[in-house]
Design an enzyme around this catalytic site. Sequence first.
Site, PDB file in Angstrom:
ATOM      1  N   THR A  28       0.961  -1.291  -0.008  1.00 41.36           N
ATOM      2  CA  THR A  28      -0.064  -0.093  -0.056  1.00 41.36           C
ATOM      3  C   THR A  28       0.909   1.305   0.090  1.00 41.36           C
ATOM      4  OG1 THR A  28      -1.866  -1.162   1.220  1.00 41.36           O
ATOM      5  CG2 THR A  28      -1.623   1.304   1.518  1.00 41.36           C
ATOM      6  N   GLY A  29       0.641   2.342  -0.550  1.00 42.00           N
ATOM      7  CA  GLY A  29       1.455   3.452  -0.780  1.00 42.00           C
ATOM      8  C   GLY A  29       1.512   4.107  -1.997  1.00 42.00           C
ATOM      9  N   SER A  30       2.161   5.316  -2.191  1.00 43.40           N
ATOM     10  CA  SER A  30       2.396   5.871  -3.473  1.00 43.40           C
ATOM     11  C   SER A  30       3.175   4.971  -4.255  1.00 43.40           C
ATOM     12  CB  SER A  30       2.760   7.224  -3.527  1.00 43.40           C
ATOM     13  OG  SER A  30       4.061   7.164  -2.561  1.00 43.40           O
ATOM     14  N   GLY A  82       6.389  -0.712  -0.419  1.00 36.80           N
ATOM     15  CA  GLY A  82       7.453   0.267  -0.135  1.00 36.80           C
ATOM     16  C   GLY A  82       7.775   0.325   1.221  1.00 36.80           C
ATOM     17  N   LYS A  94       7.599   1.077   8.345  1.00 36.39           N
ATOM     18  CA  LYS A  94       6.492   1.190   7.372  1.00 36.39           C
ATOM     19  C   LYS A  94       5.079   1.527   8.162  1.00 36.39           C
ATOM     20  CE  LYS A  94       5.954  -2.331   4.723  1.00 36.39           C
ATOM     21  NZ  LYS A  94       5.769  -1.304   3.812  1.00 36.39           N
ATOM     22  N   GLY A  95       4.174   2.196   7.597  1.00 35.56           N
ATOM     23  CA  GLY A  95       2.787   2.344   8.215  1.00 35.56           C
ATOM     24  C   GLY A  95       2.221   3.890   8.033  1.00 35.56           C
ATOM     25  N   GLY A  97       0.980   4.804   5.867  1.00 35.68           N
ATOM     26  CA  GLY A  97      -0.246   4.903   4.938  1.00 35.68           C
ATOM     27  C   GLY A  97      -1.040   4.176   5.847  1.00 35.68           C
ATOM     28  N   GLU A 103       0.028  -5.370   5.919  1.00 39.52           N
ATOM     29  CA  GLU A 103       1.113  -5.588   5.183  1.00 39.52           C
ATOM     30  C   GLU A 103       2.234  -6.512   6.141  1.00 39.52           C
ATOM     31  OE1 GLU A 103       1.634  -0.882   3.474  1.00 39.52           O
ATOM     32  OE2 GLU A 103       2.511  -1.470   5.399  1.00 39.52           O
ATOM     33  N   LYS A 121      14.515   7.360   1.091  1.00 38.90           N
ATOM     34  CA  LYS A 121      14.272   6.263   2.169  1.00 38.90           C
ATOM     35  C   LYS A 121      15.318   5.571   2.854  1.00 38.90           C
ATOM     36  CE  LYS A 121       9.795   7.241   1.297  1.00 38.90           C
ATOM     37  NZ  LYS A 121       9.996   8.054  -0.063  1.00 38.90           N
TER      38      LYS A 121
END
Length: 219
Positions: A28-30, A82, A94-95, A97, A103, A121
């Site tokens: 999930t995410g861009s 991502g 992560k997270g 989003g 995930e 990143k």
Amino acid sequence: MTQDELKKAVGWAALQYVQPGTIVGVGTGSTAAHFIDALGTMKDQIEGAVSSSDASTEKLKSLGITVFDLNDVDSLGIYVDGADEINGHMQMIKGGGAALTREKIIASVAKKFICIADASKQVDILGKFPLPVEVIPMARSAVARQLVKLGGRPEYRQGVITDNGNVILDVHGMEILDPVAMENAINAIPGVVTVGLFANRGADVALIGTAEGVKTIVK
């Protein structure tokens, strides 16, 4: 190249790891959204996908990709997602989003975790990006007090409810020198669903978008 162009480059680069006839774990995410776009070009060659969020599920379905419930899948070859931060040991935060729990579950099932990220990143020490913690709503204050004891400054992410119906605390001011120990300590707090530290199960491959092209790092 813009940051979005770097994200697009790594999203498309991850296609090389997709085997025809398989079910693919999708993050999930861009950056993951670019991978989903790329995956759409292989929709007739793969069986489908397992998705880590309602947003990714919607995007996958809009491209004509079958989305499976994880309970109906015995094994996953790869999980592509991502990261908000990734260190030299392939451990991640992560997270951002708010999809961290799903995930982490899908990552734990997949044989290979492929992290796709732009070079911004990459960090030496995790923790500059606020560490997300998914929490059962009634435990929010109790968990926050415990996170303060661990050296963090937790902040309630206002107006955000996860796909699982929980809330997010973003923990600021952390310098995470031992990510595995920190992941275990936070996960042990009653009321924590999961923490956005992916240290016990880090990435196996990182595709990093740089101005010179996509750099591949293998664990």
